[in-house]
Structure formats: C-alpha cells, structure tokens
Design a protein around this motif. Structure first.
Motif, PDB file in Angstrom:
ATOM      1  N   LYS A  48       0.847  -1.191   0.000  1.00 19.99           N
ATOM      2  CA  LYS A  48       0.000   0.000   0.000  1.00 19.99           C
ATOM      3  C   LYS A  48       0.882   1.241   0.000  1.00 19.99           C
ATOM      4  CE  LYS A  48      -4.260  -1.689   0.542  1.00 19.99           C
ATOM      5  NZ  LYS A  48      -5.387  -1.386  -0.304  1.00 19.99           N
ATOM      6  N   TYR A  72       0.370   5.563   0.921  1.00 15.75           N
ATOM      7  CA  TYR A  72      -0.480   6.668   1.357  1.00 15.75           C
ATOM      8  C   TYR A  72       0.321   7.957   1.268  1.00 15.75           C
ATOM      9  CZ  TYR A  72      -2.987   2.767   3.542  1.00 15.75           C
ATOM     10  OH  TYR A  72      -3.650   1.597   3.774  1.00 15.75           O
ATOM     11  N   LYS A  73      -0.374   9.039   0.879  1.00 14.02           N
ATOM     12  CA  LYS A  73       0.246  10.362   0.887  1.00 14.02           C
ATOM     13  C   LYS A  73      -0.013  11.019   2.226  1.00 14.02           C
ATOM     14  CE  LYS A  73      -0.183  11.143  -4.092  1.00 14.02           C
ATOM     15  NZ  LYS A  73      -0.729  12.020  -5.153  1.00 14.02           N
ATOM     16  N   HIS A 125      -2.762  13.611   3.027  1.00 12.00           N
ATOM     17  CA  HIS A 125      -4.123  13.198   3.317  1.00 12.00           C
ATOM     18  C   HIS A 125      -4.277  12.641   4.725  1.00 12.00           C
ATOM     19  CE1 HIS A 125      -5.300  13.881  -0.776  1.00 12.00           C
ATOM     20  NE2 HIS A 125      -4.376  13.043  -1.240  1.00 12.00           N
ATOM     21  N   PHE A 166      -6.807   8.372   6.992  1.00 11.75           N
ATOM     22  CA  PHE A 166      -6.628   9.218   5.814  1.00 11.75           C
ATOM     23  C   PHE A 166      -8.005   9.634   5.302  1.00 11.75           C
ATOM     24  CE2 PHE A 166      -2.832   6.708   6.201  1.00 11.75           C
ATOM     25  CZ  PHE A 166      -1.795   7.572   5.851  1.00 11.75           C
ATOM     26  N   LEU A 172      -9.739   7.896   1.620  1.00 16.58           N
ATOM     27  CA  LEU A 172     -10.035   6.484   1.417  1.00 16.58           C
ATOM     28  C   LEU A 172     -11.444   6.349   0.833  1.00 16.58           C
ATOM     29  CD1 LEU A 172      -8.589   4.811   4.629  1.00 16.58           C
ATOM     30  CD2 LEU A 172      -7.553   4.993   2.369  1.00 16.58           C
TER      31      LEU A 172
END
Length: 886
Positions: free
Chosen positions: A88, A90-91, A94, A114, A117
């Motif tokens: 996965k 994620y930034k 966010h 986040f 999503l």
C-alpha cells in the motif's frame, strides 16, 4: 533495551530497493520499522485467519520535485520468498488523524486515518509495534515530517503531546527534519540533537542573527547604573523646557502675519455666507425643475408602455389571423380536390395544415382569453366542418378504391393457379398501390379515428375473398397434379400380400402439403403485418409476442384468430387490440379450409403421409417460435391436431384388429399380428426421416401395449399351453424388432419387456418339465426344506418318517438308474407342443442348466443333513448328462 528495527540499515536498503523496483522513482527512506497489521478487536478472539496479525514494514519516504517535497507512508509485505514488496502507499498530505488504540493495554497499537479512502465504512488497519519506543519514534517522525513539509500536523487522539515531549527529552532525541540543500534540491533527513541545540534552533526561528546583534548594540548604548538614569532624566526635563520656551517666542514674533490671516478668514466667511444664500435659491429652483422633469418622465413612460403594448397586441393579432385564415390552395384540396396519386402530396400537406390549425385553436395551445373570442369560436367550427367534409370524402373514396382494386385482381384469372400451372400468389402490386394512400390513412386517423372501422372492414372482407380464392385454386391444382395409388397401410389381421407401397410412392403427397404450408403461411404473415401498418394500428404483429392457442377438435370448423397479441398499457391499447383481432379474423376466416382439404385428401390416399405431414408441421412450428403472428401457431396447431386425429383413427383401427384375436383365440403358434407389427414399424420408420417422433412413439406405445395384453389374454384361454404360446410369440417379437430396437428407444423399451416376459415364460415351462420327470427327487428335497424352515435340527431329520437314509438311497437310485429315459422324455416334452423348432436348442440348454442348478442345491442339502451318505456331485451329474447326450 533491544535494538530497534528503525536502526537496521539493511532493512532500510531493502525498502529503498522495493520502492525503486515498484516504479515509485528514486525516493529517500526517512524511517522504516517492522510492525504487524491487524483488524481484530482486543479482548475478542477472531474466527477467521485473515483477521490475524500480519507482519508488515512501515516506511516513511520523501520525494523531491523541484522546490517541493512530497512525503509518503508506504506499507511493504513479505512475499513467499521472503522478499519485501510494496503493498500500500499513502500520501501524508491526506493524513487527518493519528489515534492510539485504547483497546490495546500495552499502548503499542495505533491507527492512521486518511481522508481520501474510498471505503470509509471499512475500518482502517491497525499497526502494532513491538514497544512504546518504536511507537513514539514512528509517530514523532510522522508528526515532524508533516510539520516541516506540509506546515501542519494531523489530529492526535489517545496520546498526550506533553508525554511525547517528555519522552523525547528523556531520550535526548527530537525527530526533526533539517533541510539540506544538495544538487538535486532539499532532502529531508532525520537528525539527533541535544536539548540546548533544540532551544537555540527555536530562538533562531524567532529572531535573525543580524537583528539580535543590533538589539545588543542598542542595549549596550543605554546601559547605565541607577544614578546615571536620574541624571539623564533631569537633563531631559531641562531640554524639554528649553524647547517649549523657544516655540512660544517664535509664535509671538509672527503676530502680524496672524492678524492678516484672520482678516482674510473673515472676508472668506462673508463670501461663504453670500454663496450659501445663492445656493439655497438655486436649490429651490432645481427642486421645482426636478419635479417637472419627473412628471414629464412619468407621462413619457406611460406613452412608451402603451406603445409597446400596442405593438405586442398587433403581433398577437397577426399570429391569430394567420391561424384563422385558410390558404386558398388548402381549402380547395380539402373540399373539392381529387384523390389521384398525383395529388396525394397536396392532400397530405393540406391535412397536416388542418390538423395543426385545429390543434392551435384548442387549449392549452391557445391562450384562454382568446378561446372566448367569437371569431375564434366561429373559425374553429369552420375548421371542424372542413375536417368532417374531407374525412367523409376520403373515406368514401378509399372504401370504394380497395374493393375495386382487389376485385380487379380476383377477376384476372392469370393471378391464380390453373390446370397444369401452379402459381404462387403475388401481392406486390396490390401492396404498392395501397402504400400510395398509407399517409392519407394516417391523416384520416389523426383527424377522426372513428372513420377507420368501416375502411378496415372493407379492406379485410375484400382481401379475404382474394386469399380464399388463391388458396382454393392452389389446393385444387396441387391435388390434381399428384397421381398416386391408394394405400391403406399394413393390416395387422386378415390376408396380407405385402404390396403396400413405399415412402417413395407417397412422397409427392407430402411434398404437396409442404408446398402449401411454405407458400401460404408466410403470405398470411406478411398480409397481416402489412394490414396492421397500413391501417395505422398502434400495436402490430412485429412488436408483439406470440400467444398461440390451439384446439383439439379435428372437424372442419373455422379457426378463431381472435386471440393474437397480448396488449400492455392503458385501455386504449386494449381497444386497439380488440379491433385488430376482429379485423384479422375477418380477413383470414375460411382460409384454413383448403389446408384441411389437403390433409383430408392426403389421408384418404395414404394414411402413412400423416407421419410426414405431422413432421413438416412440427418443424415449421418449431422454426417459427419467434414468429410475431400468433395466428400462425393457431393454424399450425389446428393442422397438427387434425393430422393427429387421422393417424389416431388408423392406430385405433390397428389396435381393434389386434383385439379381434381375443375373440378367435388360438392356443398355439405365433399370432399373425406379431410379425406384421415388425413390418408396420419398418414402414413407419421410412416416413419419420429425422422429424419429431412423438406421433410414432405414441402409436408404438398404444399398439404394442394392446398386443401384449391381447397375447396374455389368449394365452390364458388354455393355461396348460400358456407358457409355450407366450415364449414363442415373445421370441417372434424380439426377432422381428431386433434391428429397429437398436436405434429406436421406444421399441427398445418394449423389446426388453418382451425379453423379460420370454425369460419368465421359459423358466415356468422348464420348471414344469423338470418337476414332472424328477418328481420324487424334488419332492424329497421340498420336504427337507419344509422341515428346515420349521427350525428342526438337521440331525433329527433322518429319523423322521419317510426321510431316512434308506429312503434317500431309493430316491437317488431311481433317479440315476433311469436318467437316460428321463432325459429323452424331457426332450420330447419340450419338443411336443412347440411350433417354432428354432427355439428347441436354446430351451434344452436352459432346461439342463436349470436342472443342474436345482441338483446342486439338493447335493448341498444332503451333505448338510446326511453327511455320511455318498451322493453324485454336480460335476458327476453333468458328466452323466453329457454321456447321455443325444
């Protein structure tokens, strides 16, 4: 304390390699640490293995793009080979929430929320660290990275910031990002600094170094003791008094200038007062002028508004006059115009204008205020009268035109089949001439749909005469062109010469039936479809589903085509359907009589043709399941029922012939209908040719069932010879149908039924012969079995009366001593009443086998009850019989 996985450089290198291999570009891993992923609730055991903790690696990475730096949180998992691979990403921009799960007593589990999503209803994964130090380390790294790169930190839940600061102070570590300028741009690196360095860093953030030096220099200038401050204050007071005295002296020196200024101000005041009076006068005059202007503007506005209304009214009246005026060419076409083909475009254009004019003079297309005008009411009445006049003229013309056109075709004999010339009906010219007036019919329906009824009925009645004459001429010529000898089939009783014709002889009859089906059924479908479109029905055969209903009547009554298309929708559609069904019923009424005539003619010549005609009808019906004219299924179903009724008469007659044998019973030999049925079945199969076998299989079932029942009745007339007659006839049935039973399932079923009945009859007859010639032996065995069944011990049986060993020896001696005579007598007994000598060898073999089986049972019984007695074994008896073989 154990070494944290965050300090594992090899893990960091593996993470960078996995990110690079996944296509994420060259990124810098700030921190990587091992963890486990879980969705389970603490304190509640999970039931599925997929909810158990899974090892993962969390890696925080940054990527520089120009002057911007992006931060990511990557989740990596171990593949089957133990190699890290991305799972996965994620930034961090966010990241909205960092929550430490209170359900974990150890405090090592946290969750990252986040805001981007997609499935917010699915709980985000929970991350469990090995200890609080690892948890604090990764959380502090995330918060510091968000602060430095994004300028804000996410919401922190379940964790005290002060506690985190104390932890950082105790560990003398603050995870802070220092910006290092490299050739590729700023790179974020974690650093370890002391508390003093952290404080200095905060100060440098508030005040620059240059400002701090200037402030120190300024403070150094005024740095003095308490005594010096008092002296400085006294000095400042003295300077202030000196400055005030100097200002007063300067003002006194400029008194003349002040007087001159005052005089100038007084003069200006007088002028201002005079100007104020003049301005008041002008203000009154301007107010009066403004009132006059407003009055003039008000009157002008009313005039402009009235002018605009007048223009709008003129435009509305012009539009209304356009609707009320009838163009001369349209009025002429609607009242006295001709209905020739050349004038149809003008008539259609006039109809469209009239329809539009009437619609425009009706609510809601017309303003309600106009609807009450006398001119509008009168003009609407005039339009309606004009509509009635045109509809009446057009209806009278078409009512005469269609019958005249069809009568012309009826009177022309070249359109029909004649002697020696079979002609297929051709309605292309009729349809072409009718299509000329298709749009006129649409206009008539839109103007007054009540006028369509007489038009439709006139067309249907005229076309019905044409269709009936075409079908009659075609049917008569078909029957006249076929010359074959009459054939009534294979009789199952009476004299039989064997000259009953073949399929090739009756093939022209079946072809004649197929020809009328292939010619007229598509014609009826096309005519019905053309009629529904020509006469402007809202629902047509092309848009409806099939709802065929057939009757079981075999008479020549007319078929009802009233049940055609199921309607869907409102009541108007129901009315349209009823009208369409009624019209088609009138158009097609009586056409079926010629189909029935072909069937009657073919059945009288050769009843076998029913099979072929039934197959033709069934194939056509199956091939037109998607046909959109349901009356075709009604017609074909009626034809199929009629063919079935004719063939049923033949089958019933055959069954009656079989039942007659019950009255003239013969108690020996093979019955005549047994071999004749084989010939009947062979002939029937010649006519099937891959078509539906329902008709033939029903006939087989009915005839064979009657044959078997009749055979059983005849056999019971003389019970003494019943088994002989049964086995001979069942054997003859099998011999006659051996080849057909291999390919026809229905006959195969009866073949096996006959085979079982044959075996049972053989067994009964053989047992009777065996018990007659070995009566003493098997009577002794039967008494022994009865005693054993009565639960008498085997050792007590020899002491019973008539069951002693001596009696056993007498029975064996009498059986073996006269075995040659007994065997000859058995053979003669089997041969005595049989009329089919071919069955004797198989019966004799069955008889010997059955005797040996029974003798083997006798030997086992003797060995059990008389163990000391010597009895010839089954093999010995078989050898004895073989030595006596004739």
């Amino acid at each position: 304390m154990a070494k944290s996985s965050a300090d594992d450089m090899e893990l960091k290198r593996q993470c960078e390699a996995a990110i690079d291999a996944s296509g994420g570009g060259k990124q810098k891993v700030v921190l990587c640490i091992r963890t486990v992923k879980s969705r389970a609730v603490w304190g509640k055991p999970t039931k599925l293995a997929r909810h158990m903790a899974k090892p993962r690696v969390l890696a925080i990475s940054t990527k520089s793009k120009g002057q911007r730096t992006k931060a990511f949180l990557r989740v990596l998992k171990y593949s089957h080979g133990g190699v890290l691979e991305p799972a996965k990403i994620y930034k961090l921009k966010h990241l909205s929430k960092v929550e430490v799960m209170q359900s974990d007593p150890s405090g090592c589990t946290f969750m990252l929320g986040f805001d981007n999503l997609r499935l917010q209803s699915v709980a985000p994964p929970q991350w469990t660290m090995r200890n609080k130090d690892d948890r604090n380390r990764i959380i502090m790294c995330v918060l510091n990275l968000c602060k430095e790169v994004l300028g804000s930190i996410p919401k922190v839940v379940g964790m005290d910031i002060v506690e985190m600061a104390l932890w950082a102070k105790e560990n003398t570590v603050v995870n802070k990002l220092n910006q290092e300028v490299t050739r590729d741009g700023p790179v974020v690196l974690p650093s370890t600094v002391t508390e003093n360095e952290s404080e200095g860093t905060v100060e440098r953030d508030l005040v620059s170094q240059a400002e701090q030096e200037d402030m120190e220099a300024l403070l150094g200038t005024y740095l003095m003791g308490v005594g010096e401050a008092e002296a400085f204050s006294e000095r400042m007071k003295r300077e202030l008094l000196a400055l005030e005295s100097a200002n007063v002296h300067a003002i006194l020196e400029t008194e003349s200038v002040v007087d001159e200024v005052i005089r100038g101000l007084e003069a200006a005041t007088i002028l201002m007062e005079d100007m104020d009076e003049w301005l008041a006068i002008f203000n009154v005059k301007l107010r009066h002028m403004r009132e006059d202007i407003e009055s003039i503007e008000y009157r002008n506005n009313k005039l402009e508004f009235q002018s605009e209304n007048n223009k709008a009214l003129i435009q509305e009246l012009d539009k209304l006059l356009e609707h009320l005026q009838i163009p001369h060419e349209y009025e002429e076409a609607l009242t006295v115009g001709s209905f020739d083909e050349n004038n149809m475009s003008k008539n259609i254009e006039a109809c469209e204008w009239l329809t539009s004019a009437i619609r425009d003079l009706e609510l809601p297309n017309l303003d309600p205020s106009y609807a009450k005008l006398r001119a509008v009411r009168e003009k609407r009445a005039e339009f309606i009268l004009l509509r009635c006049t045109f509809v009446r003229r057009a209806s009278e013309f078409l009512t005469q035109y269609f019958p005249t056109l069809i009568d012309y075709m009826i009177n022309d004999q070249s359109n029909f089949s004649q002697k020696g010339q079979l002609k297929r009906p051709d309605h292309s010219e009729l349809r072409y001439k009718c299509r000329v007036y298709a749009r006129l019919l649409q206009q008539i329906k839109s103007l007054d749909k009540n006028c369509m009824g007489p038009l439709r009925m006139s067309y249907c009645q005229s076309l019905n005469q044409l269709l009936r004459k075409e079908a009659s001429c075609f049917s008569n010529e078909l029957r006249a062109s076929v010359k074959v000898a009459r054939n009534n089939g294979v009789p199952l009783e009476g004299p039989f010469t064997g000259q009953t014709g073949s399929y090739a002889d009756s093939k022209p009859i079946s072809e004649a039936y197929a020809k009328i089906i292939n010619v007229f059924v598509p014609l009826l479908i096309d005519e019905s479809s053309f009629f529904s479109h020509l006469m402007c029905f809202e629902s047509s055969p092309e848009s409806s589903s099939v709802d065929a209903q057939t009757t079981s009547s075999g008479h020549t009554a007319a078929i009802s085509f009233a049940i055609l298309w199921p309607f869907t929708g409102n009541a108007n559609n129901a009315i349209e359907m009823a009208m369409l069904n009624d019209c088609l019923n009138n158009m097609l009424k009586g056409v079926e009589d010629d189909f029935f005539a072909i069937i009657d003619w073919a059945s009288n010549i050769d009843i076998w043709c029913c099979i072929t005609m039934y197959g033709i009808t069934d194939r056509y019906l199956a091939g037109h399941k998607a046909e959109n004219a349901a009356f075709v299924h009604v017609l074909l179903g009626e034809l199929e029922s009629r063919i079935h009724s004719f063939f049923s008469v033949f089958v019933d007659d055959s069954c009656f012939q079989v039942e007659k044998y019950d009255r003239n019973a013969r108690t020996f030999g093979v019955l005549a209908y047994i071999p004749r049925f084989a010939q009947l079945a062979t002939r029937l199969e010649e006519y099937v040719h891959g078509s539906s076998r329902d008709l033939i299989d029903q006939a087989y079932t009915k005839i064979v069932s009657i044959m078997f029942v009749t055979l059983e009745k005849i056999a019971q007339v003389e019970p003494k010879y019943a088994d002989i007659m049964l086995l001979e006839n069942y054997a003859a049935f099998q011999n006659g149908l051996y080849d057909l039973a291999n390919s026809i399932p229905t006959l195969a079923k009866f073949y096996h039924q006959a085979s079982e009945a044959y075996e049972q009859a053989c067994l009964r007859h053989i047992n009777m012969v065996i018990y007659i010639h070995f009566e003493k032996l098997f009577q002794f065995a039967r008494k022994t079995e009865e005693l054993l069944i009565g639960k008498m011990p085997p050792e007590e049986i020899p002491i019973q009366m008539g069951m002693s060993k001596g009696e056993l020896r007498k029975v064996l001696k009498s059986t073996i001593s006269g075995l040659d005579k007994t065997q000859s007598a058995m053979y003669k007994k089997l041969q005595k009443n049989l009329t089919v000598e071919e069955l004797i060898p198989s019966l004799w073999d069955k008889c010997k086998k059955e005797f040996l089986d029974k003798y083997a049972s006798f030997v086992k019984m003797v060995q059990k009850i008389y163990p000391t007695e010597t009895v010839p074994s089954e093999i010995d008896m078989q050898k004895i019989l073989a030595s006596l073989e004739m």
